[in-house]
Design an enzyme around this catalytic site. Sequence first.
Site, PDB file in Angstrom:
ATOM      1  N   ASP A  38       1.720   4.848  12.083  1.00  0.00           N
ATOM      2  CA  ASP A  38       3.096   5.187  12.458  1.00  0.00           C
ATOM      3  C   ASP A  38       3.563   4.320  13.632  1.00  0.00           C
ATOM      4  O   ASP A  38       2.755   3.901  14.464  1.00  0.00           O
ATOM      5  CB  ASP A  38       3.143   6.667  12.847  1.00  0.00           C
ATOM      6  CG  ASP A  38       4.559   7.205  12.879  1.00  0.00           C
ATOM      7  OD1 ASP A  38       5.497   6.488  12.444  1.00  0.00           O
ATOM      8  OD2 ASP A  38       4.747   8.342  13.347  1.00  0.00           O
ATOM      9  N   HIS A  55       7.328  -3.379   9.980  1.00  0.00           N
ATOM     10  CA  HIS A  55       6.437  -3.110   8.842  1.00  0.00           C
ATOM     11  C   HIS A  55       5.573  -4.336   8.545  1.00  0.00           C
ATOM     12  O   HIS A  55       4.402  -4.216   8.196  1.00  0.00           O
ATOM     13  CB  HIS A  55       7.256  -2.737   7.604  1.00  0.00           C
ATOM     14  CG  HIS A  55       7.960  -1.417   7.735  1.00  0.00           C
ATOM     15  ND1 HIS A  55       7.324  -0.294   8.218  1.00  0.00           N
ATOM     16  CD2 HIS A  55       9.237  -1.026   7.451  1.00  0.00           C
ATOM     17  CE1 HIS A  55       8.178   0.730   8.230  1.00  0.00           C
ATOM     18  NE2 HIS A  55       9.341   0.304   7.779  1.00  0.00           N
ATOM     19  N   LEU A 149     -17.244  -1.074   2.112  1.00  0.00           N
ATOM     20  CA  LEU A 149     -16.127  -0.180   2.457  1.00  0.00           C
ATOM     21  C   LEU A 149     -15.177   0.019   1.273  1.00  0.00           C
ATOM     22  O   LEU A 149     -14.875  -0.937   0.549  1.00  0.00           O
ATOM     23  CB  LEU A 149     -15.332  -0.831   3.609  1.00  0.00           C
ATOM     24  CG  LEU A 149     -14.034  -0.134   4.006  1.00  0.00           C
ATOM     25  CD1 LEU A 149     -14.324   1.083   4.888  1.00  0.00           C
ATOM     26  CD2 LEU A 149     -13.099  -1.092   4.752  1.00  0.00           C
TER      27      LEU A 149
HETATM   28  C1  FPP Z   1       5.654   4.537   9.503  1.00  0.00           C
HETATM   29  O1  FPP Z   1       6.298   3.899  10.561  1.00  0.00           O
HETATM   30  C2  FPP Z   1       5.100   3.524   8.614  1.00  0.00           C
HETATM   31  C3  FPP Z   1       5.384   3.400   7.297  1.00  0.00           C
HETATM   32  C4  FPP Z   1       6.272   4.302   6.584  1.00  0.00           C
HETATM   33  C5  FPP Z   1       4.825   2.300   6.515  1.00  0.00           C
HETATM   34  C6  FPP Z   1       3.429   1.922   6.866  1.00  0.00           C
HETATM   35  C7  FPP Z   1       3.073   0.688   6.193  1.00  0.00           C
HETATM   36  C8  FPP Z   1       2.387  -0.316   6.741  1.00  0.00           C
HETATM   37  C9  FPP Z   1       1.857  -0.277   8.116  1.00  0.00           C
HETATM   38  C10 FPP Z   1       2.046  -1.527   5.974  1.00  0.00           C
HETATM   39  C11 FPP Z   1       1.148  -1.173   4.848  1.00  0.00           C
HETATM   40  C12 FPP Z   1       0.427  -2.319   4.374  1.00  0.00           C
HETATM   41  C13 FPP Z   1      -0.002  -2.465   3.111  1.00  0.00           C
HETATM   42  C14 FPP Z   1      -0.878  -3.594   2.824  1.00  0.00           C
HETATM   43  C15 FPP Z   1       0.385  -1.586   2.019  1.00  0.00           C
HETATM   44  P1  FPP Z   1       7.846   4.189  10.809  1.00  0.00           P
HETATM   45  O2  FPP Z   1       8.625   3.200  10.024  1.00  0.00           O
HETATM   46  O3  FPP Z   1       8.141   5.616  10.467  1.00  0.00           O
HETATM   47  O4  FPP Z   1       7.946   3.925  12.333  1.00  0.00           O
HETATM   48  P2  FPP Z   1       8.902   4.679  13.360  1.00  0.00           P
HETATM   49  O5  FPP Z   1       8.465   6.123  13.362  1.00  0.00           O
HETATM   50  O6  FPP Z   1       8.625   3.996  14.642  1.00  0.00           O
HETATM   51  O7  FPP Z   1      10.302   4.494  12.865  1.00  0.00           O
END
Ligand code: FPP
Length: 265
Positions: A38, A55, A149
């Site tokens: 997050d 992201h 893993l």
């Molecule tokens: C939440 O942060 C994160 C997500 C909804 C997406 C997580 C995805 C990745 C880290 C990349 C994944 C990688 C692969 C290879 C599939 P948020 O957008 O809610 O952050 P915020 O709370 O600060 O707005």
Amino acid sequence: MLNKMKLRKTSKGTESIEERIENIKKQELPKHIAIIMDGNGRWAGKRALPRIAGHHEGMKKVKPITRLANKLGIEVLTLYAFSTENWIRPKMEVDYLMKLPQEFLGAFLPELVEENVRVEMMGHREKLPEDTLKAVQKAMDDTRDNTGLTLNFALNYGGRDEIIHAVQNILEDIGTGKISNKDIAEDTFSNYLMSSKFQDPDLLIRTSGEIRLSNFMLWQLAYTEFVFTDVLWPDFSEEDLLQAIEEYQRRSRRYGGLKSEGKEK
Ligand code: FPP
């Protein structure tokens, strides 16, 4: 990279990163680590960048964390990459998130194959774009026989949805006589979940300072140790992972002698 990490001062002197890893490996390791990644949006906001830049940076963190988990001998690393609730985000953000598995696996799959990592996915496939699914399926196929893993992506995954589907499938199997209602117990129920191949997570890490589960692995986290950190996911380093595991090990040690009473599973 690992070798960029700082030396750490301990009561016994200075500890190199390799020594720190060896020390961690001497104690009980979590077999299954689950991470709620997050804080991507906030990471971008702080830099006046669009959310998708966060992201992208978050995706880049998956590589070093996977490498380290594999090096440590962790059995399963489950990453919450997209929830069943995330579809309500702006289309442009959703489209971007759906492209990340392709980008990530396009670049990293050869190394995953080489490093004996097995790729898995839990979540509903139906709604995923064809190209996203194709990339994940190829990674699963190419790494099927790997024994290191397991890198398990939770993609279009939701805990409540998973439980409802498990109940529906159980009712169907009772209806067809495959099982009887007397067969329903905790372990049989677990077999109907999307995580049925894996044991429950031992350690859950959530980044970015939010202290909630957000519909993640609701059944499986019943006895899991939780580590919440203020670090935003794009800033989450190998050192942060080591710290979380050390925290887990301190808790495990505290209850070690009484494990069957104190932390029964
Ligand atoms: C939440 O942060 C994160 C997500 C909804 C997406 C997580 C995805 C990745 C880290 C990349 C994944 C990688 C692969 C290879 C599939 P948020 O957008 O809610 O952050 P915020 O709370 O600060 O707005």
